[in-house]
Motif scaffolding. Structure first.
Motif, PDB file in Angstrom:
ATOM      1  N   LEU A 156       0.862  -1.174   0.000  1.00 34.00           N
ATOM      2  CA  LEU A 156       0.000   0.000   0.000  1.00 34.00           C
ATOM      3  C   LEU A 156       0.901   1.227   0.000  1.00 34.00           C
ATOM      4  O   LEU A 156       1.687   1.421   0.933  1.00 34.00           O
ATOM      5  N   LEU A 157       0.813   2.033  -1.045  1.00 35.26           N
ATOM      6  CA  LEU A 157       1.691   3.181  -1.218  1.00 35.26           C
ATOM      7  C   LEU A 157       0.872   4.467  -1.084  1.00 35.26           C
ATOM      8  O   LEU A 157      -0.068   4.698  -1.847  1.00 35.26           O
ATOM      9  N   PHE A 158       1.226   5.303  -0.110  1.00 34.12           N
ATOM     10  CA  PHE A 158       0.556   6.587   0.105  1.00 34.12           C
ATOM     11  C   PHE A 158       1.534   7.697  -0.267  1.00 34.12           C
ATOM     12  O   PHE A 158       2.608   7.817   0.336  1.00 34.12           O
ATOM     13  N   LEU A 159       1.157   8.527  -1.249  1.00 32.40           N
ATOM     14  CA  LEU A 159       2.055   9.519  -1.814  1.00 32.40           C
ATOM     15  C   LEU A 159       1.545  10.927  -1.526  1.00 32.40           C
ATOM     16  O   LEU A 159       0.412  11.271  -1.862  1.00 32.40           O
ATOM     17  N   ASP A 160       2.395  11.734  -0.911  1.00 32.79           N
ATOM     18  CA  ASP A 160       2.084  13.142  -0.670  1.00 32.79           C
ATOM     19  C   ASP A 160       2.306  13.920  -1.974  1.00 32.79           C
ATOM     20  O   ASP A 160       3.353  13.789  -2.609  1.00 32.79           O
ATOM     21  N   VAL A 161       1.313  14.735  -2.381  1.00 28.76           N
ATOM     22  CA  VAL A 161       1.446  15.530  -3.598  1.00 28.76           C
ATOM     23  C   VAL A 161       1.049  16.973  -3.309  1.00 28.76           C
ATOM     24  O   VAL A 161       0.274  17.249  -2.402  1.00 28.76           O
ATOM     25  N   GLY A 162       1.596  17.893  -4.104  1.00 27.57           N
ATOM     26  CA  GLY A 162       1.246  19.297  -3.989  1.00 27.57           C
ATOM     27  C   GLY A 162       2.054  20.031  -2.929  1.00 27.57           C
ATOM     28  O   GLY A 162       2.753  19.434  -2.106  1.00 27.57           O
ATOM     29  N   GLY A 163       1.966  21.363  -2.958  1.00 25.87           N
ATOM     30  CA  GLY A 163       2.660  22.175  -1.964  1.00 25.87           C
ATOM     31  C   GLY A 163       4.167  21.996  -2.025  1.00 25.87           C
ATOM     32  O   GLY A 163       4.779  22.015  -3.095  1.00 25.87           O
ATOM     33  N   SER A 164       4.775  21.776  -0.881  1.00 22.90           N
ATOM     34  CA  SER A 164       6.231  21.638  -0.815  1.00 22.90           C
ATOM     35  C   SER A 164       6.727  20.391  -1.533  1.00 22.90           C
ATOM     36  O   SER A 164       7.909  20.297  -1.873  1.00 22.90           O
ATOM     37  N   MET A 165       5.843  19.425  -1.803  1.00 17.94           N
ATOM     38  CA  MET A 165       6.266  18.227  -2.523  1.00 17.94           C
ATOM     39  C   MET A 165       6.537  18.493  -3.994  1.00 17.94           C
ATOM     40  O   MET A 165       7.119  17.649  -4.686  1.00 17.94           O
ATOM     41  N   ASP A 166       6.126  19.655  -4.507  1.00 17.04           N
ATOM     42  CA  ASP A 166       6.445  20.005  -5.885  1.00 17.04           C
ATOM     43  C   ASP A 166       7.954  20.078  -6.098  1.00 17.04           C
ATOM     44  O   ASP A 166       8.435  19.909  -7.218  1.00 17.04           O
ATOM     45  N   ASP A 167       8.706  20.338  -5.025  1.00 14.93           N
ATOM     46  CA  ASP A 167      10.170  20.382  -5.128  1.00 14.93           C
ATOM     47  C   ASP A 167      10.761  19.000  -5.401  1.00 14.93           C
ATOM     48  O   ASP A 167      11.924  18.894  -5.809  1.00 14.93           O
ATOM     49  N   HIS A 168       9.983  17.958  -5.156  1.00 13.80           N
ATOM     50  CA  HIS A 168      10.527  16.598  -5.224  1.00 13.80           C
ATOM     51  C   HIS A 168       9.799  15.736  -6.267  1.00 13.80           C
ATOM     52  O   HIS A 168       9.830  14.506  -6.184  1.00 13.80           O
ATOM     53  N   ILE A 169       9.138  16.380  -7.227  1.00 17.04           N
ATOM     54  CA  ILE A 169       8.335  15.625  -8.192  1.00 17.04           C
ATOM     55  C   ILE A 169       9.180  14.600  -8.943  1.00 17.04           C
ATOM     56  O   ILE A 169       8.780  13.443  -9.116  1.00 17.04           O
ATOM     57  N   LYS A 170      10.367  14.995  -9.395  1.00 15.45           N
ATOM     58  CA  LYS A 170      11.180  14.098 -10.224  1.00 15.45           C
ATOM     59  C   LYS A 170      11.534  12.808  -9.488  1.00 15.45           C
ATOM     60  O   LYS A 170      11.301  11.710  -9.993  1.00 15.45           O
ATOM     61  N   VAL A 171      12.082  12.934  -8.281  1.00 17.78           N
ATOM     62  CA  VAL A 171      12.502  11.725  -7.560  1.00 17.78           C
ATOM     63  C   VAL A 171      11.291  10.888  -7.157  1.00 17.78           C
ATOM     64  O   VAL A 171      11.351   9.652  -7.155  1.00 17.78           O
ATOM     65  N   CYS A 172      10.153  11.531  -6.857  1.00 20.46           N
ATOM     66  CA  CYS A 172       8.966  10.771  -6.475  1.00 20.46           C
ATOM     67  C   CYS A 172       8.382  10.028  -7.673  1.00 20.46           C
ATOM     68  O   CYS A 172       7.892   8.900  -7.537  1.00 20.46           O
TER      69      CYS A 172
END
Length: 392
Positions: free
Chosen positions: A233-249
Motif C-alpha cells: 500500500l503506497l501513500f504519496l504526498d502531492v502538492g505544496g512543498s512536494m512540488d520540489d521533489h516531483i522528479k525523484v517521487c
C-alpha cells in the motif's frame, strides 16, 4: 547598449556576428535573464559563442571586461509591482521577525473571522489586515511565523497553517524513465525485497545446455520459481512543498509500479486524514474513505508513505488542522490507525536528512512512525527495505 562589450569580444578574436548580438539584446529586453552578472554570463555565452572550443576565449574576454562589476551596465530593471510587494518581507530584520508572536490555533481562527467581517478594501504591506506583503498573519507574500495564506502563491517561508484557495494537484507519472544510476541501484533493492522464492519450475535454458553437454541425453534442470508475492500500500504526498521533489517521487513511483505486482497507491496532501484519492483531478468528487481501506486490505500488506512531512504541527495534532479543510480528527489519529492495521511500515522522506531536526513536523511524524522514517537515498532505501522485510 553593450556595444563596447560586443567590440571587446571581436577584439578578443571571437567570431561574434551582429545578428547574434541583436538576439542577445532582444532577450535582455524580453527578460530572458535578470541583471545578475552570473545569469548574464551564461545567457551571453549561449547567444554569442557557436563553438565550445571558444569557451575559454570567451571567459577571458568576459572576465576582463566585467571585472569587479556585479550588475549589467546600462540595463535598467523594471520590476513588476507584485515583485516589489513580495520583496517587502525582506525588509524585516531578524529582530523584527522574532517579535512576531504565534497566536495559537484558537486565537488565530478568531482573529481571522474578525478580519473577514471588518475588512472592506485591499491592503498591502501592513501588520493587521488580510493583504499582501508585510507581517500580517493573514494574506500572502509576507512573513509571519504562523498564519493563514489567502490567495497568491507561497513566499517560500512555508509557515502557513491553512490555505484559503482552491488548490490543484497533479498525478505522478508512472512511466518516467529511470535514468540515473542511483535510482537504478535503488530499483535493485526494491526487486530484491519484492521477489521471493516459491515452488520449483523447469529451467528450460539450463535443461537445453545440460542436455547438450550430455551428448543428447535429457537432463532436466529445475530452479526456484521467481514471482512477486509482496503486497504494498503506497501513500504519496502531492502538492505544496512536494512540488520540489516531483522528479525523484515519479522515479520512485515508476519503480514501485514495475516491481510490485500487488500494488495499491493513494494520494494525500501533507498528512493522511479521513479521505485519500487516486486521481488528483477528481480528488474532490472521487475520493476514498480511509476507513474503507482499513477493512479492504489484509494485514499481509506492507505500508509505505512517501512525503516530506513538512507542514504545520497543527495539521498533525489538531482537529480542523488540515491546511485545506476542517477535519474532525487530527492527522495523527489516522496515521496511527493505518500503522495499527499494517504494522510493517516505513516512511520515505525526499527532504535531505540534515534538515530534519529543523522541521518540528518531521520530528512528530517520525515519532508516530516509531523511528521508521528513512531518507530517499540509496542507504535510506536499503534500511527501509530491511525494515519492511522484518517479521512483525
Amino acid at each position: 547598449m553593450l556595444i563596447d562589450f560586443f567590440l571587446h569580444l571581436k577584439a578578443g578574436q571571437l567570431k561574434v556576428s551582429t545578428r547574434e548580438f541583436l538576439t542577445l539584446l532582444e532577450g535582455l529586453r524580453d527578460g530572458a535573464c535578470s541583471h545578475s552578472i552570473d545569469e548574464f554570463y551564461f545567457y551571453a555565452r549561449t547567444c554569442l559563442v557557436k563553438d565550445e572550443s571558444h569557451y575559454d576565449r570567451f571567459d577571458a574576454a568576459f572576465g576582463s571586461y566585467f571585472n569587479g562589476i556585479t550588475e549589467i551596465p546600462g540595463l535598467e530593471a523594471e520590476l513588476p509591482q507584485e515583485w516589489l510587494q513580495a520583496m517587502m518581507k525582506k525588509h524585516l530584520s531578524p529582530e523584527d521577525k522574532a517579535k512576531l508572536e504565534k497566536l495559537g490555533w484558537d486565537k488565530l481562527m478568531e482573529e481571522f473571522r474578525k478580519r473577514l467581517g471588518e475588512q472592506k478594501e485591499r491592503h498591502q504591506g501592513g501588520s493587521k489586515w488580510i493583504g499582501t506583503g508585510g507581517s500580517s498573519p493573514f494574506g500572502n507574500n509576507g512573513y509571519h511565523p504562523e498564519g493563514i495564506r489567502v490567495g497568491g502563491e507561497s513566499a517560500g517561508n512555508r509557515t502557513a497553517i491553512k490555505v484559503w484557495e482552491k488548490r490543484e494537484y497533479r498525478n505522478l507519472d508512472d512511466s518516467v524513465e529511470l535514468g540515473t544510476r542511483n535510482i537504478k541501484v535503488a530499483l535493485r533493492r526494491l526487486r530484491r525485497f519484492a521477489r521471493q522464492g516459491a515452488a520449483d519450475e523447469l529451467d528450460l535454458d539450463g535443461t537445453i545446455a545440460a542436455t547438450a553437454r550430455n551428448a543428447g541425453w535429457l537432463d532436466l534442470m529445475m530452479r526456484p520459481e521467481r514471482h512477486n508475492a509482496v503486497k504494498v500500500l503506497l501513500f504519496l504526498d502531492v502538492g505544496g512543498s512536494m512540488d520540489d521533489h516531483i522528479k525523484v517521487c515519479e522515479e520512485m513511483f515508476s519503480a514501485c509500479r514495475s516491481e510490485f505486482k500487488h500494488l495499491e497507491y493513494f494520494y494525500f496532501h501533507n498528512c493522511v486524514y479521513e479521505k485519500v484519492w487516486r486521481d488528483s483531478s477528481r480528488r474532490h468528487s472521487e475520493n476514498i474513505a480511509v476507513s474503507d481501506l482499513l477493512h479492504r486490505y489484509g494485514p499481509d500488506y506492507k505500508l509505505i508513505f512517501v512525503g516530506d512531512a513538512t507542514m504545520s504541527p497543527y495539521e498533525i495534532l489538531h482537529p480542523h488542522g488540515s491546511i485545506e479543510h476542517m477535519n474532525s480528527e487530527p492527522g495523527a489519529a489516522w496515521l496511527r490507525r493505518l500503522l495499527d492495521t499494517w504494522p510493517a511500515a516505513a516512511w520515505l522522506n525526499p527532504e535531505p536528512e540534515h534538515l530534519w531536526p529543523y522541521r518540528k513536523s518531521i520530528e512528530i511524524v517520525d515519532q508516530i512512525m516509531g523511528g521508521r522514517m528513512f531518507p530517499m537515498t540509496l542507504g535510506g532505501l536499503e534500511r527501509a527495505m530491511q525494515q519492511l522485510s522484518k517479521k512483525q
